[in-house]
Write a protein that holds these residues in place. Structure first.
Motif, PDB file in Angstrom:
ATOM      1  N   GLU A   1      13.979  -3.697 -11.557  1.00  0.00           N
ATOM      2  CA  GLU A   1      12.724  -4.443 -11.360  1.00  0.00           C
ATOM      3  C   GLU A   1      12.917  -5.680 -10.488  1.00  0.00           C
ATOM      4  O   GLU A   1      11.988  -6.107  -9.815  1.00  0.00           O
TER       5      GLU A   1
ATOM      6  N   GLU B   1      13.005  -4.470  -6.942  1.00  0.00           N
ATOM      7  CA  GLU B   1      11.686  -3.999  -6.532  1.00  0.00           C
ATOM      8  C   GLU B   1      10.711  -5.154  -6.383  1.00  0.00           C
ATOM      9  O   GLU B   1       9.842  -5.132  -5.522  1.00  0.00           O
ATOM     10  N   ALA B   2      10.854  -6.183  -7.239  1.00  0.00           N
ATOM     11  CA  ALA B   2       9.968  -7.338  -7.116  1.00  0.00           C
ATOM     12  C   ALA B   2      10.127  -7.956  -5.736  1.00  0.00           C
ATOM     13  O   ALA B   2       9.136  -8.306  -5.088  1.00  0.00           O
ATOM     14  N   ALA B   3      11.371  -8.072  -5.283  1.00  0.00           N
ATOM     15  CA  ALA B   3      11.599  -8.668  -3.964  1.00  0.00           C
ATOM     16  C   ALA B   3      11.079  -7.750  -2.861  1.00  0.00           C
ATOM     17  O   ALA B   3      10.364  -8.185  -1.958  1.00  0.00           O
ATOM     18  N   LEU B   4      11.418  -6.455  -2.963  1.00  0.00           N
ATOM     19  CA  LEU B   4      10.968  -5.522  -1.928  1.00  0.00           C
ATOM     20  C   LEU B   4       9.448  -5.490  -1.848  1.00  0.00           C
ATOM     21  O   LEU B   4       8.868  -5.450  -0.768  1.00  0.00           O
TER      22      LEU B   4
END
Ligand SMILES: Nc1ncnc2c1ncn2[C@@H]1O[C@H](COP(=O)(O)OP(=O)(O)OP(=O)(O)O)[C@@H](O)[C@H]1O
Ligand SMILES: [Mg+2]
Lengths: 321, 294
Positions: A201, A204-207
């Protein structure tokens, strides 16, 4: 332990069992935990007693003097402390960027299969006895250093004292390099674990905010894993400080302090291993024991600093442990 | 850009409509002039912010999505419902192309944002324009302030702008300002779960996304925190197009304008939310709805 208690229980229904299973287990584990502390104290005690002649004679001068002369019975630890710290520092200077870089590749970029295979091989490297590393160093690293790398360094940076003097092949830099190879597996495998433990997560939060893969790895994943990576560095450092055999074979055995990284030197562990058998006089062997005490204190100190750093970084509100 | 022509209400009846591919304009017959004399000038046809056409998605050999065609109306909330494992998250995660970061996955079909295929565009730009909020709050291990400023920073949006203003604006939009303003520089983990989730919404809003995708954003929260987030979403509609995956049908009923029902990787039905819940056209939808509500 529990079974006999259960068997005898019927005859004891009126009395409380003398000692319950829980209490027994507690006592047992306490015994083992206490044993560790006792052994450590016994060790320190022995080092303390064994080194008292040297302590009495040289006092604090032992730590600051760079004279090491068995003939006149004059002993000072500074060249060994210097050599130990310098070679360990050089080792980490090489193995931390390489190891963390490799760990990033293994956890973030390589396919799981490749990653597991490579990690297996790297961990195999950690199991190689250090005398083997020493042999390889003597037969291939030392000539390589002497004939190619050290002359090249001298050509490039010869004007600085760091790379001055003749190229022997053995010395601080060679010892640092072999230590780098030996600490490398620890740094890779512990850092890789730390990186893989970063929740998906987070990446993914950064992406999802528009970060590139590189930004997410560098700015989010790496900081999240920094405690684990720091741990891997200290593990590597502990190994480098105490490593004896391989270093002894390539350090050059010169009990003096040299500014040049190419010069031969000595480390605490190496001098103890080399000279203990021939330490005839009482003062000589006592001085070697005191060196052991110094090495013990040094590792304790560095571990303490490591623990402190970990506590401080956790407090500053980063990744929850 | 899909600005499909108006349809007569009778034609728009969902019973006749295909299970998917139902245009969003078909769903809002109130926007349609009923009598010749009515003034229609103020009624704008709905536009689709995003449109998926014949989307198939594969994890390795396993096909998780089958031929999904769906339109997301601008400035509306679309809810995606369906039983566990039916592909809601998978579908949501194809919309900002985050699923392609998983190994061995494949997408077929087209997904357009404002009429442009997102698969042809720069993926970081697409993800900046389409924000995402995850099931469990996932703040970075940084301060509240740094969490919010991260997106604007990597997207080069801080030039000539006041970072503190962006932080305040984002926190206000996520209804977290009053609770967080005195501890902006404390760790985000010091917030409660519900606050953390609103922080994640604020973090997503800080880069001014045109769409916001939320995957069960309230499943880890208590009813009060849930209500706060629902209110927030309804308030955000005017500024962005929202897609929310939820297991909670009351939640879909409360916040969503339209609802899509997924089953086994297929979109069974997409219609106005009250129609889905009161008068669904498909037997599967009805079974699912009534099964849940007894
Ligand atoms: N990373 C993955 N690799 C392989 N298969 C996956 C992966 N993620 C999801 N799946 C499969 O794809 C299907 C759809 O999963 P998805 O997570 O989209 O369902 P969902 O509707 O979001 O379910 P839930 O309501 O439980 O969150 C499931 O059969 C699941 O097993
Ligand atoms: Mg899901």
């Amino acid at each position: 332990m529990a079974t006999p208690a259960a068997v005898v229980r019927p005859t004891r229904t009126l009395r409380k069992p003398l000692i319950s299973g829980d209490e027994l287990a507690k006592a047992f584990t306490f015994f083992f935990a206490a044993l560790i502390i006792v052994v450590t104290f016994a060790l320190v005690w022995q080092l303390w007693i064994g080194s008292s002649p040297a302590k009495e004679k040289f006092g604090f001068r032992f730590l600051t003097s760079s004279l090491w002369n068995p003939v006149t019975d004059e002993y000072g630890a500074l060249p060994f402390i210097y050599g130990t710290l310098l070679t360990s520092f050089l080792a980490l200077l090489i193995s931390v960027p390489l190891g963390v870089g490799a760990a990033i590749y293994l956890s973030e970029l390589a396919s799981p299969r490749l990653s597991n295979t490579l990690t297996f091989l790297v961990e195999l490297l950690a199991a190689v006895p250090s005398v083997i590393f020493g042999l390889i160093a003597i037969f291939s690293l030392v000539p390589l250093m002497r004939d190619y790398i050290e002359p090249a360094l001298q050509n490039a940076f010869g004007s600085t004292p760091l790379f001055s003097g003749p190229a022997f092949g053995v010395g601080y830099l060679t010892a640092g390099m072999i230590l780098a190879v030996m600490t490398f597996p620890f740094i890779i495998s512990v850092s890789r674990e730390a990186l893989m433990a970063v929740p998906r997560e987070q990446r993914e939060a950064a992406l999802a905010l528009g970060a590139t893969k590189w930004e997410s790895t560098w700015q989010i994943v790496l900081p999240f894993a920094k405690l684990g990576i720091l741990g891997s560095v200290f593990l590597g450092l502990a190994r480098a400080l105490g490593e004896t055999m391989a270093v002894t074979m390539v350090i050059g055995n010169d009990p003096a302090i040299h500014a040049s990284l190419l010069a031969p030197g000595y480390t605490i562990a190496a001098v103890i291993a080399n000279e203990f058998t021939e330490a005839s006089g009482k003062m000589y062997s006592s001085a070697l024991v005191e060196l052991g005490l110094v090495l013990f204190a040094l590792t304790m100190l560095i571990n303490g600093v490591a623990q402190l750093m970990i506590v401080l970084t956790t407090k500053k509100g980063s990744a929850k442990a | 850009m899909s600005t499909s022509p108006y349809m007569l209400p009778e034609k728009a009846r969902h019973q006749d409509a295909p299970s998917h591919g139902l245009s969003i304009n078909d769903m809002f017959p109130t926007a349609i002039p009923h009598s010749a004399g009515a003034t229609t000038a103020v009624l704008q046809p709905l536009t689709a912010k995003m449109k998926t056409e014949h989307v198939n998605f594969y994890y390795g050999k396993f096909q998780a999505l089958h031929d999904i065609s769906l339109e997301f109306a601008s400035n509306k909330v679309t809810a995606l419902i369906g039983p566990s494992g039916c592909g809601k998250s998978t579908f949501l995660r194809t919309l900002n192309r985050i699923n392609e970061t998983l190994r061995d996955t494949r997408l077929e079909g087209s997904i357009t944002l404002d009429g442009e295929n997102i698969l042809d565009k720069d993926v970081t730009e697409i993800r900046r324009r389409i924000g995402m909020v995850f099931q469990r709050p996932n703040p970075f291990p940084k301060s509240i302030y740094d969490n919010i400023i991260y997106g604007p920073k990597i997207n080069g949006m801080l030039k000539g702008k006041n970072a503190a203003e962006i932080v305040e604006k984002s926190l206000r939009r996520a209804a977290l300002w009053d609770e967080a303003k005195d501890k902006l520089h404390e760790s985000a983990y010091a917030l409660s779960g519900g606050q953390q989730q609103r922080l994640c919404i604020a973090r997503a809003l800080a880069v001014d996304p045109e769409m916001l995708l939320l995957d069960e954003p309230c499943s880890a929260l208590d009813p009060i925190a849930t209500a706060k987030i629902e209110d927030l979403l309804v308030g955000l509609k005017s500024q962005c197009t929202i897609v929310i995956v939820t297991h909670n049908m009351q939640q879909a009923a409360r916040v969503a304008d339209t609802t899509g029902f997924f089953l086994l990787g297929r979109l069974i039905e997409h219609a106005k939310t009250d129609i889905i819940f009161k008068n669904p056209s498909k037997k599967e939808t009805e079974d699912y709805i009534t099964g849940r509500f007894g």
